[in-house]
Design an enzyme around this catalytic site. Structure first.
Site, PDB file in Angstrom:
ATOM      1  N   HIS A  37      10.266  -8.616   6.672  1.00  0.00           N
ATOM      2  CA  HIS A  37       9.528  -9.549   7.934  1.00  0.00           C
ATOM      3  C   HIS A  37       9.613 -11.012   7.326  1.00  0.00           C
ATOM      4  O   HIS A  37      10.057 -11.887   8.117  1.00  0.00           O
ATOM      5  CB  HIS A  37       7.952  -9.120   7.873  1.00  0.00           C
ATOM      6  CG  HIS A  37       7.881  -7.588   8.316  1.00  0.00           C
ATOM      7  ND1 HIS A  37       7.160  -6.743   7.467  1.00  0.00           N
ATOM      8  CD2 HIS A  37       8.011  -6.973   9.432  1.00  0.00           C
ATOM      9  CE1 HIS A  37       7.184  -5.496   8.206  1.00  0.00           C
ATOM     10  NE2 HIS A  37       7.486  -5.966   9.614  1.00  0.00           N
ATOM     11  N   GLN A  61       3.792   1.689  21.973  1.00  0.00           N
ATOM     12  CA  GLN A  61       5.265   2.477  21.744  1.00  0.00           C
ATOM     13  C   GLN A  61       5.260   3.393  20.772  1.00  0.00           C
ATOM     14  O   GLN A  61       6.145   4.018  20.272  1.00  0.00           O
ATOM     15  CB  GLN A  61       6.005   1.132  21.100  1.00  0.00           C
ATOM     16  CG  GLN A  61       5.155   0.728  19.677  1.00  0.00           C
ATOM     17  CD  GLN A  61       5.883  -0.683  19.290  1.00  0.00           C
ATOM     18  OE1 GLN A  61       5.764  -1.735  20.023  1.00  0.00           O
ATOM     19  NE2 GLN A  61       6.752  -0.477  18.295  1.00  0.00           N
ATOM     20  N   GLN A 153      16.340  -1.770  19.568  1.00  0.00           N
ATOM     21  CA  GLN A 153      15.444  -2.852  19.848  1.00  0.00           C
ATOM     22  C   GLN A 153      16.037  -4.039  20.319  1.00  0.00           C
ATOM     23  O   GLN A 153      15.479  -4.741  21.238  1.00  0.00           O
ATOM     24  CB  GLN A 153      14.248  -2.807  18.817  1.00  0.00           C
ATOM     25  CG  GLN A 153      13.340  -3.926  19.217  1.00  0.00           C
ATOM     26  CD  GLN A 153      11.993  -3.769  18.219  1.00  0.00           C
ATOM     27  OE1 GLN A 153      11.318  -2.626  18.292  1.00  0.00           O
ATOM     28  NE2 GLN A 153      11.938  -4.629  17.162  1.00  0.00           N
ATOM     29  N   SER A 185      10.959  -1.140   5.025  1.00  0.00           N
ATOM     30  CA  SER A 185      10.328  -0.703   6.027  1.00  0.00           C
ATOM     31  C   SER A 185       8.877  -0.334   5.540  1.00  0.00           C
ATOM     32  O   SER A 185       8.754  -0.013   4.433  1.00  0.00           O
ATOM     33  CB  SER A 185      11.014   0.862   6.620  1.00  0.00           C
ATOM     34  OG  SER A 185       9.815   1.372   7.336  1.00  0.00           O
ATOM     35  N   ARG A 187       7.057   1.723   6.374  1.00  0.00           N
ATOM     36  CA  ARG A 187       6.975   3.326   6.467  1.00  0.00           C
ATOM     37  C   ARG A 187       7.237   3.727   4.859  1.00  0.00           C
ATOM     38  O   ARG A 187       7.075   4.919   4.589  1.00  0.00           O
ATOM     39  CB  ARG A 187       7.609   4.140   7.482  1.00  0.00           C
ATOM     40  CG  ARG A 187       6.810   3.911   8.785  1.00  0.00           C
ATOM     41  CD  ARG A 187       7.649   4.711   9.792  1.00  0.00           C
ATOM     42  NE  ARG A 187       6.985   4.850  11.009  1.00  0.00           N
ATOM     43  CZ  ARG A 187       7.193   4.122  12.203  1.00  0.00           C
ATOM     44  NH1 ARG A 187       8.191   3.260  12.195  1.00  0.00           N
ATOM     45  NH2 ARG A 187       6.333   4.199  13.325  1.00  0.00           N
TER      46      ARG A 187
END
Ligand code: AMP
Length: 282
Positions: A37, A61, A153, A185, A187
């Site tokens: 990011h 989403q 995306q 990520s 995650r």
């Protein structure tokens, strides 16, 4: 740095900037910021006079059986990182503020959203497009920056912006990786130590395929098998959701890798779904 949760306040601040002749860049995120990011913020910082970052775990989403409730969140830490990277405004709304109870409008790019992640996450890109269209309407940025990690995306948002004449320049940025090659990520924090230690095999599999393509192999089926057997050997606990060869913009399946082709993969490690991709050069 300004922190806003109210939609009208965001709109007004961005309007004021525009009235002063200042250009605005937007980086939409779901927060729990990592170096990937931050690489987008650093780049966006140089593209406009003001930098707006949104932090919003967008419920529309996520599918009913996905990880919306356990998606990692840490706003205080995110704010510190954003401040340190020159962000002028963080927009962190509540879901109830973003979506009226009678919200009824959806933006969808079905042609590009059918395959890859769209196939295993029905409705995902409709949610992404809708929230990004809303953010574009609020901020009216000159430029918006997205990561190539989410290649599909990026392709979909580029098409949406073009088709709807939204007047925003869409910029894609390379995948930022851990030193061992794992794509960063939010995650990744949910991987067990064992899974985390073996996860770089995903990137190694992509590089193996790149090497085979450079060596003259063009058969996508054979190359796909090569990726899957690599994972079966190096990451036996993984389940490949998909490993697909597609045209980088049209996202249509490719059988022969004789032109630049995207290999995009999604892999489950336990309940954690990781994505990665490589643009294969011939
Ligand atoms: P997310 O918070 O996961 O929705 O991601 C927000 C933006 O950051 C999206 O444009 C992502 O593609 C981008 N992004 C996420 N991970 C990475 C990464 N490892 N490298 C570059 N960009 C990333």
């Amino acid at each position: 740095m300004n922190l806003l949760a109210d939609l009208a306040d965001l709109r007004q601040q961005c309007q004021t900037w525009r009235a002063q002749g200042l250009t605005v860049a937007l980086v939409p995120t779901m927060g729990f910021l990592h170096a990937g990011h931050l690489s987008l913020f650093d780049h966006a910082r140089g593209l406009a006079d003001r930098l707006v970052v949104s932090i919003f775990v967008n419920p529309t989403q996520f599918g009913p059986n996905e990880d919306l409730d356990r998606y990692p969140r840490d706003l205080p830490r995110d704010l510190e990182l954003a401040r340190a990277h020159g962000v002028d405004l963080v927009f962190a709304p509540e879901a109830g503020a973003m979506y009226a109870p009678d919200h009824a409008t959806w933006v969808d790019v079905p042609e590009l959203g059918r395959g890859l992640c769209g196939a295993s996450r029905p409705g995902h890109f409709r949610g992404v497009c809708t929230v990004v269209a809303k953010l574009f309407g609020l901020v009216r940025p000159d430029v918006a920056v997205f990561g190539e990690k989410d290649w599909q995306q990026l392709a979909i948002l580029g098409r949406m912006t073009r088709d709807l004449e939204l007047g925003v320049t869409i910029v894609g940025r390379p995948i930022f990786r851990e030193p061992d090659g794992l794509a960063m990520s939010s995650r990744n924090v949910y991987l067990t130590p064992d899974e985390r230690a073996s996860a770089p095999a995903i990137r190694q599999g992509l590089l193996l395929v790149q090497q085979a393509v450079r060596g003259g192999e063009v058969d996508a089926a054979k190359l796909g098998l090569m990726f899957r057997s690599h994972l079966a050997e190096k990451l036996p606990m993984a389940r490949v959701d998909y490993a697909d060869f597609v045209h980088p913009e049209a996202l249509t399946p490719v059988a022969r890798v004789d032109a630049p082709t995207l290999l995009a993969v999604a892999v489950f490690l336990g309940s954690v779904r990781l994505i990665d991709n490589i643009l294969l050069e011939v």
